[in-house]
Design a protein around this motif. Structure first.
Motif, PDB file in Angstrom:
ATOM      1  N   LYS A 177     -11.619  17.614  30.509  1.00 39.57           N
ATOM      2  CA  LYS A 177     -11.162  16.263  30.903  1.00 39.57           C
ATOM      3  C   LYS A 177     -11.989  15.163  30.236  1.00 39.57           C
ATOM      4  O   LYS A 177     -11.468  14.103  29.933  1.00 39.57           O
ATOM      5  CB  LYS A 177     -11.308  16.067  32.425  1.00 39.57           C
ATOM      6  N   SER A 178     -13.304  15.376  30.086  1.00 39.10           N
ATOM      7  CA  SER A 178     -14.143  14.277  29.614  1.00 39.10           C
ATOM      8  C   SER A 178     -14.739  14.513  28.229  1.00 39.10           C
ATOM      9  O   SER A 178     -15.462  13.677  27.710  1.00 39.10           O
ATOM     10  CB  SER A 178     -15.279  14.026  30.612  1.00 39.10           C
TER      11      SER A 178
ATOM     12  N   GLU B 188     -17.029  16.625  27.292  1.00 40.79           N
ATOM     13  CA  GLU B 188     -18.446  17.014  27.222  1.00 40.79           C
ATOM     14  C   GLU B 188     -18.566  18.487  26.798  1.00 40.79           C
ATOM     15  O   GLU B 188     -17.737  19.309  27.161  1.00 40.79           O
ATOM     16  CB  GLU B 188     -19.106  16.866  28.591  1.00 40.79           C
TER      17      GLU B 188
ATOM     18  N   ALA C 189     -24.274  17.672  35.427  1.00 44.38           N
ATOM     19  CA  ALA C 189     -23.043  16.951  35.077  1.00 44.38           C
ATOM     20  C   ALA C 189     -21.964  17.186  36.138  1.00 44.38           C
ATOM     21  O   ALA C 189     -21.255  16.250  36.540  1.00 44.38           O
ATOM     22  CB  ALA C 189     -22.547  17.398  33.712  1.00 44.38           C
ATOM     23  N   CYS C 190     -21.861  18.421  36.610  1.00 42.74           N
ATOM     24  CA  CYS C 190     -20.832  18.741  37.611  1.00 42.74           C
ATOM     25  C   CYS C 190     -21.125  17.999  38.919  1.00 42.74           C
ATOM     26  O   CYS C 190     -20.212  17.453  39.560  1.00 42.74           O
ATOM     27  CB  CYS C 190     -20.791  20.241  37.877  1.00 42.74           C
TER      28      CYS C 190
ATOM     29  N   ALA D 185     -22.724  15.266  39.216  1.00 42.88           N
ATOM     30  CA  ALA D 185     -22.595  13.805  39.037  1.00 42.88           C
ATOM     31  C   ALA D 185     -21.165  13.335  39.261  1.00 42.88           C
ATOM     32  O   ALA D 185     -20.948  12.270  39.842  1.00 42.88           O
ATOM     33  CB  ALA D 185     -23.081  13.413  37.641  1.00 42.88           C
ATOM     34  N   ASP D 186     -20.177  14.111  38.806  1.00 43.74           N
ATOM     35  CA  ASP D 186     -18.793  13.629  38.988  1.00 43.74           C
ATOM     36  C   ASP D 186     -17.959  14.531  39.908  1.00 43.74           C
ATOM     37  O   ASP D 186     -16.756  14.322  40.059  1.00 43.74           O
ATOM     38  CB  ASP D 186     -18.096  13.408  37.631  1.00 43.74           C
ATOM     39  N   GLY D 187     -18.609  15.550  40.467  1.00 48.04           N
ATOM     40  CA  GLY D 187     -17.906  16.369  41.462  1.00 48.04           C
ATOM     41  C   GLY D 187     -16.869  17.307  40.879  1.00 48.04           C
ATOM     42  O   GLY D 187     -16.032  17.840  41.604  1.00 48.04           O
ATOM     43  N   ARG D 188     -16.906  17.530  39.558  1.00 43.32           N
ATOM     44  CA  ARG D 188     -15.948  18.474  38.937  1.00 43.32           C
ATOM     45  C   ARG D 188     -16.717  19.735  38.564  1.00 43.32           C
ATOM     46  O   ARG D 188     -17.575  19.715  37.680  1.00 43.32           O
ATOM     47  CB  ARG D 188     -15.353  17.888  37.656  1.00 43.32           C
TER      48      ARG D 188
END
Ligand code: UVW
Length: 323
Positions: free
Chosen positions: A49-50, A52, A291-292, A294-297
């Motif tokens: 999605k982003s 990264e 990272a996960c 930080a954005d809850g994914r």
């Protein structure tokens, strides 16, 4: 617990322990990776999605030493050519028209001495490895179920990270601290991610962070990793969910000695030898977990291909996660 009171692997797992032998043919060497067909790769891609990118391999040859199972050693890398090879009086350096100089290294490595894929034929009991192949086929190199079929196929699918250390509010789990499938489901719920059929399961314990934070003597004193612990229910859970690949930040992906019986590494046998679940060990999951969180994914595309080493019992790998 003395050696006499510890049950055999056969006794612990039982006669009726689930096996996927023959499920993908009598000549199969990929085991549960067969679950990762094209539809699973496309399912995994949906979780990018982003843009990264995370690589999961630890450095090989870190000044602190590399985290290895007792009896193994860190990589020994040797520089065989460098600029000093062309110093006056040295005769070993090759001379090329135009004056090209270059550096060369060679290395002695334990194939399981860093971030790695275990071949399905890496562990066994009762004289048989994955799919029922004779354990004598490992003599002098794995003629069956080596790391090569995994290397040639590659691994790709939806990965889900369960951060057990974060879930328990710790920097790292303690030596010998255990968890099971119920704990994983509870952590997944708390993280707000759903574990789906055929997901590649990544579990962070923080134990690699512990390795690099303390002197080697402390890490290896009473060597006991934290991790998943054997139960028949847990084995059924892996089998029912068709989990193809278990990836962790520990050296052996499970608590070193199953606490009740004292048997060493029974999940290696119950999951890898019997079900064909492929194990990936010693992965750096810290940056991915940050990272996960930080954005809850907590889901992403997981990809990996170990080195293609002829008859290898395993091979180094640098898995790549795209999210
Ligand atoms: C053993 O098989 C002892 O460990 P690993 O899975 O780390 O290679």
């Amino acid at each position: 617990m003395t050696a006499e009171t510890v049950p055999t692997m056969h006794e612990l797992l039982g006669e009726d322990t689930p096996k996927n032998w023959g499920k993908w043919g009598d000549d199969d060497e990929l085991g549960a990776l067969n679950y990762l067909d094209a539809s699973q790769v496309l399912r995994g891609v949906q979780y990018v999605k982003s843009g990264e990118v995370f690589t999961l391999q630890i450095p090989m040859g870190h000044p602190h030493g590399d985290p290895v199972f007792p009896g193994r050693q860190s990589i020994k890398r040797e520089n065989v050519l460098d600029e000093s090879s062309w110093d006056p009086g040295k005769e070993s350096a090759p001379e090329f028209p135009g004056g090209l100089h270059y550096s060369d290294d060679k290395a002695e490595i334990f194939l399981q001495g860093s971030t790695q894929y275990d071949a399905l034929g890496h562990v066994w009991y009762d004289g048989q490895i994955w799919n029922g192949y004779d354990a004598r086929s490992t003599v002098g190199g794995n003629k069956k179920a080596s790391v090569q079929p995994i290397a040639e196929r590659g691994v790709a699918g939806r990965g889900v990270l369960i951060d057990m250390a974060r879930h328990r509010g710790k920097k790292w789990l303690d030596k010998g601290e255990t968890f099971d499938h119920n704990d994983l489901e509870e952590a997944a719920k708390a993280q707000g991610v759903e574990l789906e059929q055929r997901d590649i399961l990544l579990i962070r314990t923080g134990f690699l962070t512990y390795f690099y934070s303390v002197p080697n003597e402390e890490f290896y004193d009473g060597f006991m990793e934290p991790g998943l612990t054997y139960s028949r229910e847990l084995v059924d859970w892996f089998n029912d969910r068709e989990i193809p690949n278990l990836v962790t930040d520990t050296i052996a992906n499970e608590v070193t000695y199953e606490p009740k019986s004292g048997v060493a590494l029974p999940l290696h046998c119950a999951l890898m030898r019997n079900l064909g679940v492929v194990l990936t060990e010693i992965c750096d999951l810290d940056k991915l977990a940050e990272a996960c969180a930080a954005d809850g994914r907590w889901d992403f595309l997981y990809t990996a291909a170990p080195l293609n080493i002829v008859e290898g019992t395993g091979a180094p790998v640098n898995p790549v996660v795209l999210r």
